[in-house]
Design a protein around this motif. Structure first.
Motif, PDB file in Angstrom:
ATOM      1  N   ARG A   1      16.982  97.825  78.193  1.00 32.29           N
ATOM      2  CA  ARG A   1      16.679  97.117  79.444  1.00 32.29           C
ATOM      3  C   ARG A   1      16.283  98.103  80.540  1.00 32.29           C
ATOM      4  N   PHE A   2      17.046  99.181  80.705  1.00 32.41           N
ATOM      5  CA  PHE A   2      16.757 100.144  81.761  1.00 32.41           C
ATOM      6  C   PHE A   2      15.363 100.742  81.607  1.00 32.41           C
ATOM      7  N   ARG A   3      14.954 100.993  80.368  1.00 39.38           N
ATOM      8  CA  ARG A   3      13.663 101.641  80.135  1.00 39.38           C
ATOM      9  C   ARG A   3      12.489 100.661  80.165  1.00 39.38           C
ATOM     10  N   VAL A   4      12.659  99.492  79.578  1.00 39.89           N
ATOM     11  CA  VAL A   4      11.536  98.574  79.408  1.00 39.89           C
ATOM     12  C   VAL A   4      11.411  97.577  80.558  1.00 39.89           C
ATOM     13  N   ILE A   5      12.521  97.014  80.989  1.00 44.97           N
ATOM     14  CA  ILE A   5      12.474  95.969  82.017  1.00 44.97           C
ATOM     15  C   ILE A   5      12.611  96.562  83.416  1.00 44.97           C
ATOM     16  N   ASP A   6      13.655  97.349  83.639  1.00 45.21           N
ATOM     17  CA  ASP A   6      13.857  97.943  84.964  1.00 45.21           C
ATOM     18  C   ASP A   6      12.951  99.147  85.202  1.00 45.21           C
ATOM     19  N   LYS A   7      12.536  99.803  84.134  1.00 45.95           N
ATOM     20  CA  LYS A   7      11.702 101.001  84.230  1.00 45.95           C
ATOM     21  C   LYS A   7      12.338 102.051  85.150  1.00 45.95           C
ATOM     22  N   LEU A   8      13.602 102.312  84.924  1.00 48.02           N
ATOM     23  CA  LEU A   8      14.296 103.300  85.734  1.00 48.02           C
ATOM     24  C   LEU A   8      13.760 104.697  85.425  1.00 48.02           C
ATOM     25  N   PRO A   9      13.615 105.531  86.434  1.00 45.19           N
ATOM     26  CA  PRO A   9      13.085 106.879  86.194  1.00 45.19           C
ATOM     27  C   PRO A   9      14.075 107.729  85.404  1.00 45.19           C
ATOM     28  N   GLU A  10      13.530 108.688  84.648  1.00 43.88           N
ATOM     29  CA  GLU A  10      14.343 109.626  83.890  1.00 43.88           C
ATOM     30  C   GLU A  10      13.844 111.040  84.164  1.00 43.88           C
TER      31      GLU A  10
ATOM     32  N   THR B   1      16.420  89.041  76.785  1.00 40.31           N
ATOM     33  CA  THR B   1      15.507  88.917  77.925  1.00 40.31           C
ATOM     34  C   THR B   1      15.685  87.576  78.615  1.00 40.31           C
ATOM     35  N   GLU B   2      15.848  86.541  77.822  1.00 37.90           N
ATOM     36  CA  GLU B   2      15.980  85.186  78.380  1.00 37.90           C
ATOM     37  C   GLU B   2      17.309  84.999  79.097  1.00 37.90           C
ATOM     38  N   THR B   3      18.387  85.531  78.529  1.00 41.50           N
ATOM     39  CA  THR B   3      19.722  85.294  79.078  1.00 41.50           C
ATOM     40  C   THR B   3      20.158  86.357  80.079  1.00 41.50           C
ATOM     41  N   GLY B   4      19.490  87.525  80.054  1.00 37.50           N
ATOM     42  CA  GLY B   4      19.919  88.629  80.896  1.00 37.50           C
ATOM     43  C   GLY B   4      21.163  89.316  80.379  1.00 37.50           C
ATOM     44  N   ASP B   5      21.519  89.062  79.129  1.00 37.05           N
ATOM     45  CA  ASP B   5      22.731  89.625  78.534  1.00 37.05           C
ATOM     46  C   ASP B   5      22.379  90.910  77.782  1.00 37.05           C
ATOM     47  N   TRP B   6      22.464  92.030  78.489  1.00 35.07           N
ATOM     48  CA  TRP B   6      22.155  93.339  77.905  1.00 35.07           C
ATOM     49  C   TRP B   6      23.441  94.162  77.906  1.00 35.07           C
TER      50      TRP B   6
ATOM     51  N   ALA C   1       8.268  92.619  87.437  1.00 34.38           N
ATOM     52  CA  ALA C   1       9.228  93.050  86.432  1.00 34.38           C
ATOM     53  C   ALA C   1       8.551  93.097  85.066  1.00 34.38           C
ATOM     54  N   ALA C   2       9.038  93.986  84.211  1.00 35.07           N
ATOM     55  CA  ALA C   2       8.436  94.161  82.899  1.00 35.07           C
ATOM     56  C   ALA C   2       9.127  93.287  81.864  1.00 35.07           C
TER      57      ALA C   2
ATOM     58  N   GLU D   1      29.897 101.389  81.337  1.00 38.64           N
ATOM     59  CA  GLU D   1      30.775 102.257  80.551  1.00 38.64           C
ATOM     60  C   GLU D   1      31.225 103.479  81.348  1.00 38.64           C
ATOM     61  N   PHE D   2      30.508 103.805  82.414  1.00 33.21           N
ATOM     62  CA  PHE D   2      30.847 104.958  83.248  1.00 33.21           C
ATOM     63  C   PHE D   2      31.231 104.519  84.663  1.00 33.21           C
ATOM     64  N   GLY D   3      31.587 103.245  84.798  1.00 37.05           N
ATOM     65  CA  GLY D   3      32.015 102.743  86.095  1.00 37.05           C
ATOM     66  C   GLY D   3      30.884 102.344  87.021  1.00 37.05           C
ATOM     67  N   GLY D   4      29.678 102.325  86.523  1.00 36.69           N
ATOM     68  CA  GLY D   4      28.536 101.967  87.354  1.00 36.69           C
ATOM     69  C   GLY D   4      28.193 100.495  87.263  1.00 36.69           C
ATOM     70  N   THR D   5      27.271 100.074  88.112  1.00 37.35           N
ATOM     71  CA  THR D   5      26.802  98.691  88.139  1.00 37.35           C
ATOM     72  C   THR D   5      25.291  98.670  87.954  1.00 37.35           C
ATOM     73  N   PRO D   6      24.789  97.969  86.945  1.00 35.82           N
ATOM     74  CA  PRO D   6      23.339  97.902  86.748  1.00 35.82           C
ATOM     75  C   PRO D   6      22.652  97.266  87.948  1.00 35.82           C
ATOM     76  N   PRO D   7      21.404  97.591  88.190  1.00 37.50           N
ATOM     77  CA  PRO D   7      20.673  96.927  89.276  1.00 37.50           C
ATOM     78  C   PRO D   7      20.537  95.444  88.984  1.00 37.50           C
ATOM     79  N   PRO D   8      20.301  94.626  90.013  1.00 37.65           N
ATOM     80  CA  PRO D   8      20.129  93.185  89.783  1.00 37.65           C
ATOM     81  C   PRO D   8      19.045  92.935  88.736  1.00 37.65           C
ATOM     82  N   TYR D   9      19.316  91.976  87.864  1.00 38.89           N
ATOM     83  CA  TYR D   9      18.356  91.675  86.796  1.00 38.89           C
ATOM     84  C   TYR D   9      17.082  91.108  87.411  1.00 38.89           C
ATOM     85  N   PRO D  10      15.925  91.723  87.149  1.00 39.72           N
ATOM     86  CA  PRO D  10      14.709  91.340  87.875  1.00 39.72           C
ATOM     87  C   PRO D  10      13.960  90.139  87.314  1.00 39.72           C
TER      88      PRO D  10
END
Length: 342
Positions: A52-61, A269-274, A30-31, A293-302
């Protein structure tokens, strides 16, 4: 500022090289944030969850045609200065566009999908229009600056500095990024130049671009011991040039703001509160499917999270904190520079 930008606030506006500068892989892969760049700072102020999505999860765009065009245009404006002054013509610059596109495509084959038709085959007409748009942006630059009279001290300059911690045991904050062009006058005064392939924003919306430039000014000041005389934004989309003359007091205020921002990022980063921060820009976001905000669920915090703190902490930072009504960074009531059109 390397790959993939149109220097806007829309999707894909940051460059891949800038994005890669921020995170460092932890033991689990994890990043964990290791440094701050202008783009990543802007992400967090815009929406902590996006950061978080870009730096920690590194989700593709998805690749962006506008951002990719920005990459090509920036490469052309950098390469043009390889030629002798007399040969830096609009015709030569426009002629560099197809070659720079081919180089980028070879490095990132996935960009070919930007120009596929409904049948999955390459759409030559769409590509031709896109290249023509890039050529027009390059040509417009010649109405704003005269490259035959410029000899940049640096182009696509990577800069990095560490702001030391405020107390014993406190780690420093690493700031890094890429500057499009640095000009140095015979008197030694420094001008930082950034190319924007979009349109100049209205005065009340200039804070994002100004934040980026004062970020670079702070890094250059810390590296070279001299406050840059001028910051210059060249908007190729609208044909505008904006200049800004920073002050030392203002850059100190920028430094305080960045330290506070980094503290908020470290706490999240420490608390996982994003937390998501919905804005009009959400419509451009690639991550709606995993956004609450769009009804989705973020991936598990890594990253590992310690026991929950007793107090509920807001990981966000007000994007307007320390910014005046005109978009300038406020230096605790002290004197500020000026941002003017040329």
């Amino acid at each position: 500022m390397g790959i993939a930008t149109d220097n806007s606030t829309g999707p894909g506006s940051e460059r891949a090289a800038d994005r890669a500068a921020g995170p460092a892989a932890g033991p689990t892969g994890a990043a964990r944030p290791a440094a701050l760049s202008p783009s990543r700072a802007a992400d967090f102020m815009r929406c902590p969850l996006l950061y978080r999505f870009r730096v920690i999860d590194k989700l593709p765009e998805k690749p962006s045609a506008a951002a990719t065009r920005g990459t090509v245009v920036h490469a052309v404006l950098e390469r043009l200065f390889d030629a002798p002054a007399a040969e830096r013509t609009a015709g030569r610059a426009k002629g560099l566009v197809p070659g720079e596109w081919e180089k980028l495509l070879a490095a990132r084959p996935e960009l070919a999908e930007l120009f596929l038709g409904e049948d999955g085959e390459r759409d030559g007409e769409r590509l031709a229009r896109w290249l023509a748009d890039a050529e027009r942006l390059v040509e417009r630059w010649f109405t704003l600056e005269d490259p035959t009279r410029l000899e940049p001290a640096d182009r696509e300059l990577y800069v990095e500095t560490v702001l030391e911690g405020g107390g014993a045991g406190e780690a420093g904050l690493t700031l890094r990024g890429f500057i499009d062009r640095v000009d140095v006058a015979p008197s030694g005064e420094v001008r930082i130049v950034d190319y924007k392939t979009g349109k100049a924003p209205a005065p009340q919306y200039r804070s994002d671009a100004l934040f980026q430039m004062t970020f670079y000014a702070l890094v250059m000041w810390r590296l070279r011991g001299q406050v840059p005389r001028r910051l210059q934004l060249v908007y190729l989309g609208s044909g505008d040039v904006l200049t800004y003359d920073p002050t030392e007091a203002e850059l100190l205020a920028v430094e305080r703001r960045l330290r506070a921002l980094w503290e908020a990022i470290s706490l999240a980063t420490e608390t996982g509160d994003w937390r998501p921060r919905p804005t009009k820009l959400c419509g451009w976001c690639d991550h709606q499917a995993v956004c609450p905000e769009f009804g989705g669920t973020p991936p598990p915090y890594p990253l590992p999270v310690p026991a929950q703190r007793a107090s509920d902490v807001d990981a966000g930072v007000d994007a307007g904190a320390g910014v005046g009504a005109d978009g300038r960074v406020v230096a605790d009531g002290e004197g500020q520079g000026r941002m003017d059109p040329v």
